[in-house]
Design an enzyme around this catalytic site. Structure first.
Site, PDB file in Angstrom:
ATOM      1  CG  HIS A 171      -2.048  -0.953   1.143  1.00  0.00           C
ATOM      2  ND1 HIS A 171      -1.929  -2.275   1.526  1.00  0.00           N
ATOM      3  CD2 HIS A 171      -3.327  -0.812   0.709  1.00  0.00           C
ATOM      4  CE1 HIS A 171      -3.080  -2.896   1.328  1.00  0.00           C
ATOM      5  NE2 HIS A 171      -3.944  -2.038   0.833  1.00  0.00           N
ATOM      6  CE  LYS A 198      -3.687  -0.825   4.955  1.00  0.00           C
ATOM      7  NZ  LYS A 198      -4.939  -0.228   5.461  1.00  0.00           N
TER       8      LYS A 198
HETATM    9  P1  NAD Z   1      -7.623   9.306   5.940  1.00  0.00           P
HETATM   10  O1  NAD Z   1      -6.721   9.470   7.113  1.00  0.00           O
HETATM   11  O2  NAD Z   1      -7.322  10.026   4.692  1.00  0.00           O
HETATM   12  O3  NAD Z   1      -9.128   9.693   6.369  1.00  0.00           O
HETATM   13  C1  NAD Z   1      -9.686   9.416   7.610  1.00  0.00           C
HETATM   14  C2  NAD Z   1     -10.540  10.627   7.976  1.00  0.00           C
HETATM   15  O4  NAD Z   1     -11.299  10.321   9.149  1.00  0.00           O
HETATM   16  C3  NAD Z   1      -9.686  11.863   8.289  1.00  0.00           C
HETATM   17  O5  NAD Z   1     -10.166  12.952   7.551  1.00  0.00           O
HETATM   18  C4  NAD Z   1      -9.881  12.042   9.771  1.00  0.00           C
HETATM   19  O6  NAD Z   1      -9.803  13.398  10.177  1.00  0.00           O
HETATM   20  C5  NAD Z   1     -11.290  11.475   9.937  1.00  0.00           C
HETATM   21  N1  NAD Z   1     -11.625  11.183  11.332  1.00  0.00           N
HETATM   22  C6  NAD Z   1     -10.846  10.611  12.279  1.00  0.00           C
HETATM   23  N2  NAD Z   1     -11.499  10.587  13.450  1.00  0.00           N
HETATM   24  C7  NAD Z   1     -12.723  11.129  13.238  1.00  0.00           C
HETATM   25  C8  NAD Z   1     -13.851  11.394  14.044  1.00  0.00           C
HETATM   26  N3  NAD Z   1     -13.850  11.106  15.341  1.00  0.00           N
HETATM   27  N4  NAD Z   1     -14.952  11.947  13.485  1.00  0.00           N
HETATM   28  C9  NAD Z   1     -14.968  12.254  12.172  1.00  0.00           C
HETATM   29  N5  NAD Z   1     -13.910  12.062  11.354  1.00  0.00           N
HETATM   30  C10 NAD Z   1     -12.804  11.492  11.870  1.00  0.00           C
HETATM   31  O7  NAD Z   1      -7.713   7.730   5.704  1.00  0.00           O
HETATM   32  P2  NAD Z   1      -8.276   6.942   4.440  1.00  0.00           P
HETATM   33  O8  NAD Z   1      -7.163   6.603   3.518  1.00  0.00           O
HETATM   34  O9  NAD Z   1      -9.471   7.641   3.896  1.00  0.00           O
HETATM   35  O10 NAD Z   1      -8.710   5.567   5.124  1.00  0.00           O
HETATM   36  C11 NAD Z   1      -9.618   5.543   6.209  1.00  0.00           C
HETATM   37  C12 NAD Z   1      -9.840   4.101   6.641  1.00  0.00           C
HETATM   38  O11 NAD Z   1     -10.460   3.358   5.586  1.00  0.00           O
HETATM   39  C13 NAD Z   1      -8.551   3.323   6.981  1.00  0.00           C
HETATM   40  O12 NAD Z   1      -8.825   2.461   8.076  1.00  0.00           O
HETATM   41  C14 NAD Z   1      -8.279   2.531   5.720  1.00  0.00           C
HETATM   42  O13 NAD Z   1      -7.517   1.351   5.963  1.00  0.00           O
HETATM   43  C15 NAD Z   1      -9.691   2.192   5.319  1.00  0.00           C
HETATM   44  N6  NAD Z   1      -9.881   1.860   3.893  1.00  0.00           N
HETATM   45  C16 NAD Z   1     -10.698   0.800   3.640  1.00  0.00           C
HETATM   46  C17 NAD Z   1     -11.015   0.470   2.338  1.00  0.00           C
HETATM   47  C18 NAD Z   1     -11.987  -0.655   2.099  1.00  0.00           C
HETATM   48  O14 NAD Z   1     -12.266  -1.009   0.938  1.00  0.00           O
HETATM   49  N7  NAD Z   1     -12.564  -1.244   3.148  1.00  0.00           N
HETATM   50  C19 NAD Z   1     -10.470   1.203   1.276  1.00  0.00           C
HETATM   51  C20 NAD Z   1      -9.624   2.285   1.567  1.00  0.00           C
HETATM   52  C21 NAD Z   1      -9.351   2.619   2.895  1.00  0.00           C
END
Ligand code: NAD
Length: 266
Positions: free
Chosen positions: A154, A158
């Site tokens: 990744h 990550k």
């Molecule tokens: P990122 O860090 O870009 O985004 C996460 C967001 O959540 C940030 O903007 C952060 O400020 C916000 N956040 C954190 N705590 C919060 C709260 N209490 N209230 C509201 N917002 C809050 O991360 P990302 O790349 O978007 O990934 C997020 C998650 O999704 C990770 O766990 C990643 O592994 C997962 N993910 C899963 C898939 C899937 O297909 N299941 C795909 C991509 C990413």
């Protein structure tokens, strides 16, 4: 359906907002961010790079769950329990793709699933949903003389390892073999490890650059290898699947569902 997006300014959150805006049959209910986020007060649509939605990014997830027909969560493992609690309190379906959950976070989703429809997928992609089924079946067919190794790569940002998808693939392989993943997982190897233990399922993690997501499941025996690989070149597939899952939750009974349920893969 009115769809809320928690973590709406994150990498995935923005894509989900854009996908909701582009999808027939749903409207944006609003978006939340952390209390110290610089995006609070800004327009949810504008933050996502699409038409202004006339909705400001807010800090109140509970209010968003109350105002939504379904909520999509790609945030951080530490807040999934809170979101599960809001979903249960309001009976609002929750689609969560957040990975790296603790036992407590997972337990909170399972408890919330008694009161609301929860769709949880470590990887929302259609290809990975199919890969999980194939991995379980191959592990059952090939048997113990094939060593199973799972590789994930990744992007550099990550925060959890192995990836949630790698662990889900390990779980599928373990299920195929009729064993418990926790009993056979080798998540890290370093230094004098000794020879590979028969029956282990090994994990290797690579991080770097802007790689969206790559997973391989390798079945290695004496004289041959079977390698299944899945590569994602655009995160938009996750957002599209998450919105599809959110629309699917309409009128669904409380329960913990997977993408296999959403896609009717059996
Ligand atoms: P990122 O860090 O870009 O985004 C996460 C967001 O959540 C940030 O903007 C952060 O400020 C916000 N956040 C954190 N705590 C919060 C709260 N209490 N209230 C509201 N917002 C809050 O991360 P990302 O790349 O978007 O990934 C997020 C998650 O999704 C990770 O766990 C990643 O592994 C997962 N993910 C899963 C898939 C899937 O297909 N299941 C795909 C991509 C990413």
């Amino acid at each position: 359906m009115k769809i809320g997006v928690v973590g709406c300014a994150g990498r995935m959150g923005r894509m989900v907002v854009a996908e909701v805006a582009a999808t027939a049959g749903c409207d944006l209910a609003g978006g939340t961010e952390q209390p110290d986020s610089p995006f609070l007060g800004q327009d949810v649509g504008a933050v996502a790079g699409v038409e202004p939605a006339g909705l400001a990014v807010g800090p109140d997830a509970d209010a968003l769950f109350a105002a939504s027909d379904a909520v999509i969560d790609f945030t951080h493992a530490s807040v999934v329990s809170d979101h599960a609690g809001h979903a249960a309190r309001h009976g609002t379906p929750l689609v969560t793709g957040t990975t790296g959950l603790s036992g407590e976070g997972q337990g909170a989703l399972e408890t919330a699933a008694l009161k609301a429809a929860i769709v949880q997928a470590a990887n929302m992609s259609v290809g990975v949903s199919v890969l999980l089924g194939i991995t379980e079946r191959l592990a059952a067919i090939l048997g113990d003389e094939y060593d199973i190794e799972i590789l994930d790569m990744h992007h550099r940002y990550k925060v959890d390892a192995p990836s949630g998808t790698a662990l889900a693939l390990g779980d599928a392989a373990a299920r195929g073999r009729g064993v418990d993943l926790d009993a056979v997982a080798q998540r890290v190897r370093d230094g004098e490890t000794g020879a590979r233990r028969a029956g282990d399922i090994g994990f290797a993690t690579l991080r770097g650059g802007d790689v969206v997501s790559e997973h391989s499941v390798i079945f290695a025996a004496d004289g041959e290898r079977v390698k299944l690989t899945h590569k994602v070149s655009s995160r938009s597939i996750y957002a599209r699947s998450a919105v599809r899952a959110a629309l699917w939750t309409k009128d669904k009974s409380p329960g913990l569902y997977t993408m296999a349920d959403v896609l009717d893969l059996g």
